[in-house]
Scaffold this active site. Structure first.
Site, short mmCIF file in Angstrom:
data_model
loop_
_atom_site.label_atom_id
_atom_site.label_comp_id
_atom_site.label_asym_id
_atom_site.label_seq_id
_atom_site.Cartn_x
_atom_site.Cartn_y
_atom_site.Cartn_z
CE LYS A 3 -9.83 -0.75 -2.76
NZ LYS A 3 -11.08 -1.40 -2.31
NE ARG A 7 -10.56 -3.21 -8.22
CZ ARG A 7 -10.89 -2.02 -7.73
NH1 ARG A 7 -10.19 -0.96 -8.03
NH2 ARG A 7 -11.90 -1.91 -6.92
NE ARG A 13 -18.80 2.74 -1.90
CZ ARG A 13 -17.69 2.10 -2.33
NH1 ARG A 13 -16.49 2.45 -1.91
NH2 ARG A 13 -17.82 1.09 -3.18
NE ARG A 15 -18.86 3.24 -6.54
CZ ARG A 15 -17.65 2.78 -6.23
NH1 ARG A 15 -16.85 3.52 -5.47
NH2 ARG A 15 -17.25 1.62 -6.66
NE ARG A 60 -17.66 -3.16 -6.91
CZ ARG A 60 -18.01 -2.16 -6.11
NH1 ARG A 60 -19.29 -1.94 -5.85
NH2 ARG A 60 -17.11 -1.38 -5.59
#
Ligand code: ADP
Ligand code: ADP
Ligand code: ZN
Length: 213
Positions: free
Chosen positions: A13, A88, A127, A160, A171
């Site tokens: 996203k 969300r 990531r 992160r 998540r």
């Protein structure tokens, strides 16, 4: 053009939202980035949000909705924006719709970037994010020119805290329970665009821009 990005954590996203924002010259508004900036600056909001984010849970709607509504009322949003990571939950979507209705406005497109769960953990563990400018990379798929260093601002890239595999799984389950229902919500409104997020990043982008009029 007013666009919402939907998709699982790690679906791409943010990557696509940045490309859309650059191409259409509209602001990219990421609630995750706003919370992380607040955490970094140790604000009251940041201290509250961190407790939820570290556990892979959503920050409560009451801390999130007003923040976004205030942001989209700012001058630079007059010609449009791309919302990344908001809404969300159904209550967040309803809150956004109410605020837009009050301004005689509406969302033009909700873009769902589809990536199967199997691919997500791999995406997230690779990531890397720039702590300074927010640019994101992937150590295998979208590597920076120099390992560990941001192409744009030369700052150090970090993993992160919430991209650890156990938090990613949490998540994902939160995504399925609380966020996935938004796909039907926006489909019923006739604004849903679905794209195959497993393609190479430029191909995903081409599919998106092909669907936006
Ligand atoms: P990702 O890009 O991987 O989906 P984000 O940066 O959008 O992650 O969000 C990171 C975390 O910030 C989420 O797991 C959640 O805790 C919090 N968050 C971001 N946006 C929202 C939102 N709209 N509502 C509630 N929590 C949010
Ligand atoms: P989200 O905002 O949905 O959480 P990101 O845009 O941060 O997702 O992307 C998650 C990870 O996957 C990042 O490391 C990013 O560089 C990488 N990524 C994004 N798009 C693609 C793609 N099309 N193919 C492979 N990796 C991608
Ligand atoms: Zn940077």
């Amino acid at each position: 053009m007013k666009i919402i990005m939907l998709g699982a954590p790690g679906a791409g996203k943010g990557t696509q939202a940045k490309m859309i924002a650059d191409a259409y010259n509209i602001p990219h508004i990421s609630t995750g980035d706003i919370f992380r900036a607040n955490i970094k600056n140790n604000t009251e909001l940041g201290i509250k949000a961190k407790k939820y984010m570290d556990q892979g849970l959503l920050v409560p709607d009451e801390l999130t909705c007003d923040l976004v509504v205030d942001r989209i009322c700012q001058e630079d949003c007059a010609d449009g924006y791309v919302l990344d990571g908001f809404p969300r939950t159904i209550p967040q979507a309803v809150c956004l719709d109410k605020a837009l209705e009050g301004m005689s406005d509406k969302i033009d497109y909700a873009v769902n970037v589809k990536v199967p769960d199997e691919n997500i953990v791999r995406r997230m563990s690779g990531r890397r994010a720039c702590a300074k400018c927010g640019a994101t990379y992937h150590i295998v798929h979208i590597p920076p020119k120099k390992e560990g260093i941001c192409d744009r601002c030369s700052s150090e890239l970090i993993l992160r805290d919430d991209d650890k595999p156990e938090t990613v799984l949490k998540r994902l389950s939160v995504y399925h329970a609380q966020t996935q229902p938004l796909i039907e919500y926006y489909d019923e409104k006739g604004v849903l665009v679905e794209v195959d997020g497993t393609q190479e990043m430029n191909d995903v982008f081409a599919e998106i821009t092909g669907a936006l009029k």
